[in-house]
Design an enzyme around this catalytic site. Structure first.
Site, PDB file in Angstrom:
ATOM      1  N   ILE A 219      77.253  24.309  23.401  1.00  0.00           N
ATOM      2  CA  ILE A 219      77.702  25.220  22.345  1.00  0.00           C
ATOM      3  C   ILE A 219      76.498  26.016  21.835  1.00  0.00           C
ATOM      4  O   ILE A 219      75.592  25.457  21.226  1.00  0.00           O
ATOM      5  CB  ILE A 219      78.349  24.451  21.164  1.00  0.00           C
ATOM      6  CG1 ILE A 219      79.512  23.593  21.668  1.00  0.00           C
ATOM      7  CG2 ILE A 219      78.818  25.421  20.085  1.00  0.00           C
ATOM      8  CD1 ILE A 219      80.065  22.639  20.626  1.00  0.00           C
TER       9      ILE A 219
ATOM     10  N   GLU B 286      77.866  13.720  22.148  1.00  0.00           N
ATOM     11  CA  GLU B 286      78.750  13.065  21.161  1.00  0.00           C
ATOM     12  C   GLU B 286      80.159  13.650  21.182  1.00  0.00           C
ATOM     13  O   GLU B 286      81.053  13.104  20.554  1.00  0.00           O
ATOM     14  CB  GLU B 286      78.144  13.168  19.751  1.00  0.00           C
ATOM     15  CG  GLU B 286      78.270  14.530  19.062  1.00  0.00           C
ATOM     16  CD  GLU B 286      77.322  15.606  19.612  1.00  0.00           C
ATOM     17  OE1 GLU B 286      76.605  15.355  20.599  1.00  0.00           O
ATOM     18  OE2 GLU B 286      77.344  16.719  19.046  1.00  0.00           O
TER      19      GLU B 286
ATOM     20  N   GLU C 205      72.591  24.352  13.083  1.00  0.00           N
ATOM     21  CA  GLU C 205      71.682  25.505  13.108  1.00  0.00           C
ATOM     22  C   GLU C 205      70.273  24.974  12.900  1.00  0.00           C
ATOM     23  O   GLU C 205      69.977  24.401  11.854  1.00  0.00           O
ATOM     24  CB  GLU C 205      72.001  26.471  11.968  1.00  0.00           C
ATOM     25  CG  GLU C 205      72.779  27.719  12.296  1.00  0.00           C
ATOM     26  CD  GLU C 205      72.656  28.276  13.696  1.00  0.00           C
ATOM     27  OE1 GLU C 205      73.688  28.301  14.396  1.00  0.00           O
ATOM     28  OE2 GLU C 205      71.547  28.714  14.087  1.00  0.00           O
ATOM     29  N   SER C 206      69.427  25.198  13.906  1.00  0.00           N
ATOM     30  CA  SER C 206      68.087  24.615  13.832  1.00  0.00           C
ATOM     31  C   SER C 206      67.297  25.121  12.622  1.00  0.00           C
ATOM     32  O   SER C 206      66.504  24.378  12.037  1.00  0.00           O
ATOM     33  CB  SER C 206      67.329  24.882  15.129  1.00  0.00           C
ATOM     34  OG  SER C 206      67.464  26.232  15.512  1.00  0.00           O
TER      35      SER C 206
ATOM     36  N   HIS D  78      76.010  18.501  24.038  1.00  0.00           N
ATOM     37  CA  HIS D  78      76.498  17.604  22.975  1.00  0.00           C
ATOM     38  C   HIS D  78      77.140  16.340  23.547  1.00  0.00           C
ATOM     39  O   HIS D  78      78.358  16.301  23.716  1.00  0.00           O
ATOM     40  CB  HIS D  78      77.540  18.339  22.120  1.00  0.00           C
ATOM     41  CG  HIS D  78      76.960  19.412  21.264  1.00  0.00           C
ATOM     42  ND1 HIS D  78      76.592  19.202  19.959  1.00  0.00           N
ATOM     43  CD2 HIS D  78      76.663  20.703  21.527  1.00  0.00           C
ATOM     44  CE1 HIS D  78      76.104  20.307  19.445  1.00  0.00           C
ATOM     45  NE2 HIS D  78      76.136  21.245  20.381  1.00  0.00           N
TER      46      HIS D  78
ATOM     47  N   ARG E  71      66.057  29.265  22.145  1.00  0.00           N
ATOM     48  CA  ARG E  71      67.332  29.179  21.414  1.00  0.00           C
ATOM     49  C   ARG E  71      68.377  30.102  22.036  1.00  0.00           C
ATOM     50  O   ARG E  71      68.055  31.144  22.573  1.00  0.00           O
ATOM     51  CB  ARG E  71      67.153  29.599  19.960  1.00  0.00           C
ATOM     52  CG  ARG E  71      66.267  28.709  19.152  1.00  0.00           C
ATOM     53  CD  ARG E  71      66.213  29.177  17.702  1.00  0.00           C
ATOM     54  NE  ARG E  71      67.509  29.062  17.042  1.00  0.00           N
ATOM     55  CZ  ARG E  71      67.871  29.724  15.950  1.00  0.00           C
ATOM     56  NH1 ARG E  71      67.044  30.560  15.393  1.00  0.00           N
ATOM     57  NH2 ARG E  71      69.061  29.551  15.423  1.00  0.00           N
TER      58      ARG E  71
ATOM     59  N   CYS F  35      70.934  19.515  21.052  1.00  0.00           N
ATOM     60  CA  CYS F  35      71.094  20.954  20.803  1.00  0.00           C
ATOM     61  C   CYS F  35      70.124  21.442  19.725  1.00  0.00           C
ATOM     62  O   CYS F  35      68.926  21.488  19.971  1.00  0.00           O
ATOM     63  CB  CYS F  35      72.548  21.239  20.485  1.00  0.00           C
ATOM     64  SG  CYS F  35      72.974  22.945  20.847  1.00  0.00           S
TER      65      CYS F  35
END
Ligand code: GLN
Length: 193
Positions: A138, A176, A53-54, A174, A110, A84
């Site tokens: 996501i 990763e 969550e930014s 993402h 966002r 993200c």
């Protein structure tokens, strides 16, 4: 080489594993560390700022004093991968709860895919990679405005979802979360000299 993954939230061990595997592929000895407080980033050759969550990430890195260390890292020409929420924190956005680090000359929207498409996967063509990249999104942002010095590395539905400004690489997805560490490899290239 030391790769630091900011570990206040998000896929920390996945980013660490991706850097290690990318290092093996390139024949570089890469060690990794989770960055949870100040004092670690100055030792790192490369850094990742994961998703999450930014709003939370921006306030935690500020509280821990990691934000200024990231500024110094980028100012010294060292690479950072922001994914993200990490991309949201590095770029500009219109949410006053997110403190932008101002390190990437882009505006980020966002949760740009809304509730219908909270998470999805899509094949992308990414500049600098020889074959397509399977991207996991996501609750992803998109880049809505790109500054002059920013190169768009990938688009989805006409919007930039991967960008590069010199040593800073940002992805809305993402990298990763798949078994493909070529994006992490891009960050390590040229760092061994
Ligand atoms: N929706 C999150 C945000 O706006 C980002 C989601 C993610 O990092 N996967 O901060």
């Amino acid at each position: 080489m030391l790769a630091g993954v900011v570990g206040v939230q998000g896929d920390v061990s996945e980013h660490q594993a991706a850097f290690r595997r990318a290092g093996e592929e390139l024949g570089l000895g890469v060690e990794t560390v989770a960055v949870r407080s100040s004092g670690t980033v100055p030792d790192c050759d490369v850094v990742a700022l994961p998703g999450g969550e930014s709003t939370t990430i921006s306030s935690l890195i500020r509280r821990e004093g990691i934000d200024d260390e990231i500024r110094e890292h980028v100012g010294a020409g060292k690479p950072i991968l922001a994914t993200c929420a990490g991309l949201i924190v590095l770029g500009r956005n219109d949410d006053s709860r997110v403190d932008s680090l101002g390190l990437l000359d882009v505006t980020v929207e966002r949760n740009a895919f809304g509730r219908q498409r909270e998470s999805f996967e899509a094949p992308l063509e990414v500049e600098g990679l020889d074959e397509g990249f399977h991207a996991v999104f996501i609750r992803a942002p998109v880049v809505s405005e790109v500054g002059e010095g920013v190169e768009v590395l990938a688009e989805f539905d006409g919007d930039p979802v991967a960008v590069r400004q010199e040593n800073v690489v940002g992805t809305a997805f993402h990298p990763e979360l798949t078994d493909d560490y070529r994006i992490h490899e891009l960050l390590l290239r040229g760092q061994d000299d």
